[in-house]
Write a protein that holds these residues in place. Sequence first.
Motif, PDB file in Angstrom:
ATOM      1  N   TYR A 201      -1.647 -28.186  23.127  1.00 35.75           N
ATOM      2  CA  TYR A 201      -1.915 -27.075  22.200  1.00 35.75           C
ATOM      3  C   TYR A 201      -3.330 -26.568  22.445  1.00 35.75           C
ATOM      4  N   CYS A 253       9.526 -22.888  14.294  1.00 37.02           N
ATOM      5  CA  CYS A 253       8.687 -24.043  13.965  1.00 37.02           C
ATOM      6  C   CYS A 253       9.031 -24.572  12.574  1.00 37.02           C
ATOM      7  N   PRO A 255       6.839 -26.811  10.530  1.00 36.61           N
ATOM      8  CA  PRO A 255       5.597 -27.591  10.447  1.00 36.61           C
ATOM      9  C   PRO A 255       5.653 -28.701   9.402  1.00 36.61           C
ATOM     10  N   PRO A 269      -1.391 -26.306   7.948  1.00 41.98           N
ATOM     11  CA  PRO A 269       0.013 -26.535   7.632  1.00 41.98           C
ATOM     12  C   PRO A 269       0.610 -27.625   8.513  1.00 41.98           C
ATOM     13  N   CYS A 270      -0.132 -28.061   9.563  1.00 46.96           N
ATOM     14  CA  CYS A 270       0.506 -28.931  10.569  1.00 46.96           C
ATOM     15  C   CYS A 270      -0.553 -29.806  11.231  1.00 46.96           C
ATOM     16  N   LEU A 272      -1.788 -29.491  14.056  1.00 44.39           N
ATOM     17  CA  LEU A 272      -2.656 -28.780  14.989  1.00 44.39           C
ATOM     18  C   LEU A 272      -3.667 -27.861  14.313  1.00 44.39           C
ATOM     19  N   LEU A 273      -3.284 -27.289  13.195  1.00 44.24           N
ATOM     20  CA  LEU A 273      -4.156 -26.325  12.516  1.00 44.24           C
ATOM     21  C   LEU A 273      -4.786 -26.973  11.293  1.00 44.24           C
ATOM     22  N   TYR A 293       3.201 -19.175   9.264  1.00 47.11           N
ATOM     23  CA  TYR A 293       3.080 -20.003  10.468  1.00 47.11           C
ATOM     24  C   TYR A 293       4.357 -19.972  11.306  1.00 47.11           C
ATOM     25  N   GLY A 294       4.207 -20.356  12.564  1.00 49.28           N
ATOM     26  CA  GLY A 294       5.316 -20.278  13.519  1.00 49.28           C
ATOM     27  C   GLY A 294       5.139 -19.039  14.379  1.00 49.28           C
ATOM     28  N   THR A 295       5.716 -19.065  15.558  1.00 48.06           N
ATOM     29  CA  THR A 295       5.514 -17.964  16.496  1.00 48.06           C
ATOM     30  C   THR A 295       5.972 -16.624  15.918  1.00 48.06           C
ATOM     31  N   GLN A 301      -2.641 -18.004  16.016  1.00 46.45           N
ATOM     32  CA  GLN A 301      -2.834 -19.442  16.282  1.00 46.45           C
ATOM     33  C   GLN A 301      -1.523 -20.107  16.706  1.00 46.45           C
ATOM     34  N   CYS A 302      -0.404 -19.466  16.389  1.00 49.06           N
ATOM     35  CA  CYS A 302       0.905 -20.049  16.688  1.00 49.06           C
ATOM     36  C   CYS A 302       1.572 -19.387  17.903  1.00 49.06           C
ATOM     37  N   CYS A 305       2.429 -21.692  20.870  1.00 52.34           N
ATOM     38  CA  CYS A 305       2.710 -23.102  20.555  1.00 52.34           C
ATOM     39  C   CYS A 305       4.183 -23.455  20.783  1.00 52.34           C
ATOM     40  N   GLY A 310       5.540 -29.296  15.982  1.00 55.47           N
ATOM     41  CA  GLY A 310       6.125 -28.154  15.283  1.00 55.47           C
ATOM     42  C   GLY A 310       7.608 -27.998  15.538  1.00 55.47           C
ATOM     43  N   TYR A 311       8.063 -28.410  16.719  1.00 59.53           N
ATOM     44  CA  TYR A 311       9.420 -28.022  17.140  1.00 59.53           C
ATOM     45  C   TYR A 311      10.388 -29.185  17.349  1.00 59.53           C
TER      46      TYR A 311
END
Length: 375
Positions: A201, A253, A255, A269-270, A272-273, A293-295, A301-302, A305, A310-311
């Motif tokens: 990430y 995602c 999270p 939220p996860c 990574l962040l 959040y999520g792509t 930021q997502c 990822c 996340g996945y």
Amino acid sequence: MSVPISQAWTVASYVLTQKLKGRKQYPLVLMLEPLYRCNLACAGCGKIQYPAHVLKRELSPEECFNAVDECGAPMVSIPGGEPLMHSQIDKIVDGLVARKRYIYLCTNALLLKEKLHLFKPSKYLTFSVHLDGQKEHHDFSVCREGGYELAVEGIKAALARGFRVTTNTTLFDGADPNSVRAFFDEMMELGVEGMMLSPGYNYDKAPDQKHFLGRARTRRLFRAMLSNRKPAWRFNQSMLFLEFLMGKRDFRCTPWGMPTYSVFGWQKPCYLLQDGYADTFDELMATTEWANYGTESGNPQCANCMVHSGYEASGVDYTFSSLKGLLATAKATLFTKNEDDEALLLLNEPVTPVHAYNPLVQIEAHPEKLEETRA
Ligand code: SF4
């Protein structure tokens, strides 16, 4: 797939129970970070750039147990930092085993051989050894010459004493798929139970910002590596998550599937962040704006990822969401070869490994300085 039946059954019955209760957002793996300090300083890591007063802090065993009880996830991953540097890691592991949680203790294994006596083999405890590829690539990735040999020594010692051992591998831009495939052979020959993979990430705190993978390059790399698989390769993770990495299916995602508890509290939220912290797991679930959040959210930021935290839970959730999901998982588990002629061509493309044009950055080990950061 190499997960023991008792573990697969525990996870399956847990997820089905959540579904029967109508719970849409549930945790699958607690990411428990009992400390941030480490005996490595990897170029792609965003966890060890904290000031000394943070690196000195440790979660107590009681704080860990409260987090595990609050969260209720059947699996606990213990990353860090380097968990074997925690002054009470044996007590934490004992307490989690007593709670019948499946633990993945994520370690660079530099201290594994000398600390093994602290632990007892159990079906609930797995040492998940961080190895980023073959010797040259791993040593470059963790900025430590000799890191690979030490980790392999630790793996051999743990296997000889009857412990469950897996590997976890993070892949960045410049990874050579042929070399990674040779690495899979090496790990299987060593006798590890299975392997776990994830793309890295793009941590904004990581020292090396040049070698993170975008989504298209991630799919290309994983398609090259994981198509035309050898029957001996075993992976200790969701087969559908691997298909996601290869570009064969898409997931959103989740999270909340792998929530993180650290010395700062419940991280939003996860893993990574860090968009704030909550005092309790319920508060984390209730107050995080998950839609941000999520792509698909458009959050930059997502954007790139595809990380396991996340996945991977998305893949597990999909498995138990419908008959289609169960059949897809059965197919991916039973028919692992993934024949793909185009992917064979990808293996013939020239790759310039990152270490061919970047010198290895050797991080000096100063035991006295590490000592200073011990709580
Ligand atoms: S897409 Fe990645 S960074 Fe964004 S919330 Fe999901 S796991 Fe975290």
